[in-house]
Write an enzyme that holds these catalytic residues in place. Structure first.
Site, PDB file in Angstrom:
ATOM      1  CG  HIS A  31      -1.724   1.191   1.461  1.00 22.48           C
ATOM      2  ND1 HIS A  31      -3.051   1.278   1.125  1.00 22.48           N
ATOM      3  CD2 HIS A  31      -1.402   2.388   1.998  1.00 22.48           C
ATOM      4  CE1 HIS A  31      -3.505   2.472   1.445  1.00 22.48           C
ATOM      5  NE2 HIS A  31      -2.517   3.171   1.977  1.00 22.48           N
ATOM      6  CD  GLU A  32       2.070   3.344   3.715  1.00 15.49           C
ATOM      7  OE1 GLU A  32       2.213   4.406   3.094  1.00 15.49           O
ATOM      8  OE2 GLU A  32       1.122   3.151   4.496  1.00 15.49           O
TER       9      GLU A  32
ATOM     10  CG  HIS B 235       0.210   6.078  -0.610  1.00 15.02           C
ATOM     11  ND1 HIS B 235      -0.873   6.659  -1.191  1.00 15.02           N
ATOM     12  CD2 HIS B 235      -0.233   5.595   0.573  1.00 15.02           C
ATOM     13  CE1 HIS B 235      -1.934   6.531  -0.404  1.00 15.02           C
ATOM     14  NE2 HIS B 235      -1.562   5.863   0.677  1.00 15.02           N
TER      15      HIS B 235
ATOM     16  CD  GLU C 227      -5.014   6.447   2.262  1.00 18.24           C
ATOM     17  OE1 GLU C 227      -4.804   5.266   2.546  1.00 18.24           O
ATOM     18  OE2 GLU C 227      -4.112   7.297   2.230  1.00 18.24           O
TER      19      GLU C 227
END
Lengths: 490, 186
Positions: free
Chosen positions: A144-145, A148, A228
């Site tokens: 997930h990071e 980003h 997100e």
């Protein structure tokens, strides 16, 4: 990937432009309300204000963020598993450079990514996350990071946050100036000849000052929430295992602990909003989508792990139309999810102990593994060359102290003269130099040894032609300490 | 007149843009391939250490260990992409069997050196899978670009070739692995 990023970019740019328009209009009408013709100055003031802040955020944002959350960098040797997981996700995403990894000593499980571009980025995780999550869950969070970072969300959100801050500040400035006018009240219609037009401008300015911050905030939250979801979708695709991220999010959501060094502006950077109060607010003013909704979406992907599966699950759970444009998905065939990894999970106690060891490793503790199974921990500056195991009584040589003594005798690996350099700290007694591995070390005036151990690569370095402080050797001998074993002192 | 000139300029810009895009994609495929290579090599390097550490503990698993060693040398010899995929698949298979068998040896599992090696091996396995995944994605992007109109015209003119996917046959992914829970007598 290109299509996804650019589609992502287009939508964000529109929202971003509206925010920019808020700022510009506020600046213009604010200026105009104070003095006819002052609009241009107000506008310029707003832009310059935003620009300066943006430049600062661009160049220093990540270091400010990391230091404000008291993050410590860790390397491959401190925590091979975390390092490996980050590298796995780096490879899966095709990221050019390995992100730096930081550890935040906090009970609350959470993580964030920072950095201005994919070449120079960092991920930070809390010790709470490490102790609560298994490999698959950690992988999900890191994916997930990294998403980003890949989607350039960090830079974008930084600029958006700065713009939001600027709008806030300008509107506050204007409203305050109205309450306590410092100069003549030229904006009232009575005294000025402007009459009707001036009054209208005045009213518009007030309305803007009240509405713009709210509007900007809603836009900001909208951008943040969308990103997100996108990072969740990419995270599921990168790992091919949506369940990992889902159960990690669940663990984070149900954790009681709170992050200590949180603040409002950095909240959107975390994987889950660290401000627990935010959970009660309406969906409109929250930086993150409701966490259980995110979990529900990830869990209803029906065995798939691609963008299409996420899109369908998103529609089913939220009832909203779509998240990703069709053009973004034409390049991706859908992929099915993989099996969970077989790694057996350590007990909670073991995990907590591992975290303790990790923190010690970062803080220069030494370790010896005894044959009886005990891990002996030595604080930095441990001086004895030998010690016996407190459990079974076996004698151990303390490797780095012994090594330092050995190199002192052999006298090898003298530091080349070019590596000694004046760096940062100058002044009486301070010395700094560079190890072969590139790490720059500084020795305080209280440093007394002729050897140091590099914390990064572990090699022993002799500080060439450096004599111990006068008298120090003598005093040490007097109190019965071999001055050589001081080498390990940091 | 100006309109025609404008159209020509736009066309030229389009050709340049899509040519560059194709080149970028091809480089990305190459880069992804080298990532796989790095990880495969890393795995080859890890195996001798692993076998050496495990040998002392796993007296009754000589067969498993020889299989790994053989699969490794096969994989190192393999030349073409197809051969490589097959040999590496066999190696992956042998390793996952080995990691299952390890469960029966608590002494080995308590060995710190082995634990570190196991972490490296597990992660290298993952890295191979992820780099393969990334490579196949990049190949898909490139192939799509080469096949789709109008970029296919540019791809044909400049002889861009479609690339092959890297598929590893992994038996163990389909079969449910058999684990014996009998404790070996040592």
């Amino acid at each position: 990937m290109w299509e996804l990023i650019s589609a992502n970019k287009r939508k964000s740019v529109i929202l971003f432009s509206i925010m920019g328009a808020c700022l510009v209009l506020l600046g213009y009408f604010g200026g105009e309300a104070f003095a006819p013709g002052g609009g241009v100055y107000g506008l310029l003031l707003a832009l310059v204000f935003w620009l300066i802040q943006s430049v600062i955020a661009f160049f220093m944002g990540d270091s400010v963020l990391l230091s404000s959350s008291q993050a410590q960098e860790i390397n491959e040797w401190n925590h091979p598993k975390l390092f490996n997981i980050v590298e796995e996700m780096k490879i899966a995403s095709g990221l050019e450079a390995m992100p730096k990894i930081y550890l935040i000593n906090a009970e609350a499980p959470n993580a964030f990514a920072t950095g201005r571009n994919p070449q120079k980025s960092a991920v930070a995780v809390t010790t709470g996350l490490l102790s609560k999550c298994n490999r698959d869950e950690l992988q999900g969070v890191i994916a997930h990071e990294i998403s980003h970072i890949m989607n350039r969300d960090i830079l974008f959100m930084t600029f958006a946050a700065v713009m939001l801050g600027s709008v806030f500040l300008l509107s506050r400035l204007f409203l305050r100036e109205m309450h306590f006018p410092s100069r003549s009240r030229r904006y009232t219609s009575k005294s000025s000849g402007g009459g009707q037009a001036q009054l209208i401008i005045f009213i518009v300015a007030i309305i803007l000052a009240v509405i713009a911050p709210i509007l900007a905030q809603i836009l900001y939250f909208a951008i943040s929430r969308k990103r997100e979801y996108l990072a969740d979708a990419s995270g599921a695709r990168l790992t091919r295992y949506p369940e990992g991220l889902a159960s990690a999010l669940e663990k984070i959501a149900f954790s009681e602990a709170e992050l200590p060094s949180e603040n409002k502006v950095t909240a959107p950077l975390y994987i889950v909003n660290p401000l627990k109060k935010g959970l009660n607010l309406s969906a409109l003013t929250s930086t993150h989508p409701p966490i259980l909704e995110r979990v529900a979406i990830l869990r209803s992907m029906g065995g798939g792990s691609g963008y299409l599966a996420y899109q369908n699950a998103f529609k089913k759970v939220t009832g909203k139309s779509s998240l990703l444009p069709a053009s973004a998905m034409k390049d991706f065939t859908d992929v099915s999810a993989r099996e969970p990894s077989r790694e057996e999970e350590k007990s909670r106690k073991e995990k907590v102990r591992d975290i303790g060891d990790l923190l010690r490793a970062i803080n220069n503790f030494g370790f010896i593994l005894c044959a009886c199974g005990l891990k002996i921990k030595m604080p930095p500056g441990f001086k004895n060359e030998k010690l016996s195991c407190p459990r079974c009584g076996r004698e151990h040589e303390v490797p780095f102290v012994a090594m330092a003594a050995a190199t002192a005798v052999a006298g090898d690996s003298v530091l080349p003269e070019k590596n000694r350099q004046e760096y940062q700290r100058k002044g009486h007694g301070w010395e700094s130099f560079q190890c072969q591995c590139g790490r720059i070390m500084q020795l305080s005036p209280s440093f007394q040894g002729t050897h140091v151990r590099c914390n990064t690569c572990g090699s022993n370095i002799k500080i060439g032609n450096r004599s111990p402080h006068h008298g120090d050797t003598e005093t040490l001998r007097k109190i019965g300490i071999n001055p050589r074993s001081q080498a390990s002192k940091h | 007149m100006w309109i025609i000139l404008g159209i020509i300029i736009l066309l030229i810009l389009f050709v340049i843009w899509s040519y560059n895009k194709l080149v970028r994609m091809r480089n990305q495929v190459k880069n992804a391939w080298s990532q796989i290579d790095v990880q495969l090599k890393r795995r080859h390097d890890l195996i001798p250490n692993l076998v050496e550490t495990a040998k002392g503990y796993m007296m009754h698993e000589r067969e498993t260990l020889t299989k790994i060693t053989e699969a490794r040398s096969e994989a190192m010899k393999a030349g073409s992409v197809g051969e490589k995929a097959k040999a590496e698949g066999a190696l992956t298979d042998a390793i996952s069997k080995f990691l299952l068998v390890v469960e029966n040896y608590p002494d080995l599992k308590a060995n710190q050196n082995f634990l570190a090696l196991q972490e490296e091996l597990t992660s290298t396995e993952n890295k191979i899978a992820f780099s393969r995944q990334n490579y196949n994605d990049q190949v898909l992007f490139l192939n799509n670009q080469i096949q789709m109109f109008p970029s296919n015209i540019i791809a044909q003119t400049f002889h861009f070739q479609e690339e092959e996917f890297f598929e590893i046959e992994e038996k163990s992914e389909r079969e449910t692995p058999k684990v014996s829970f009998t404790t070996p007598t040592t």
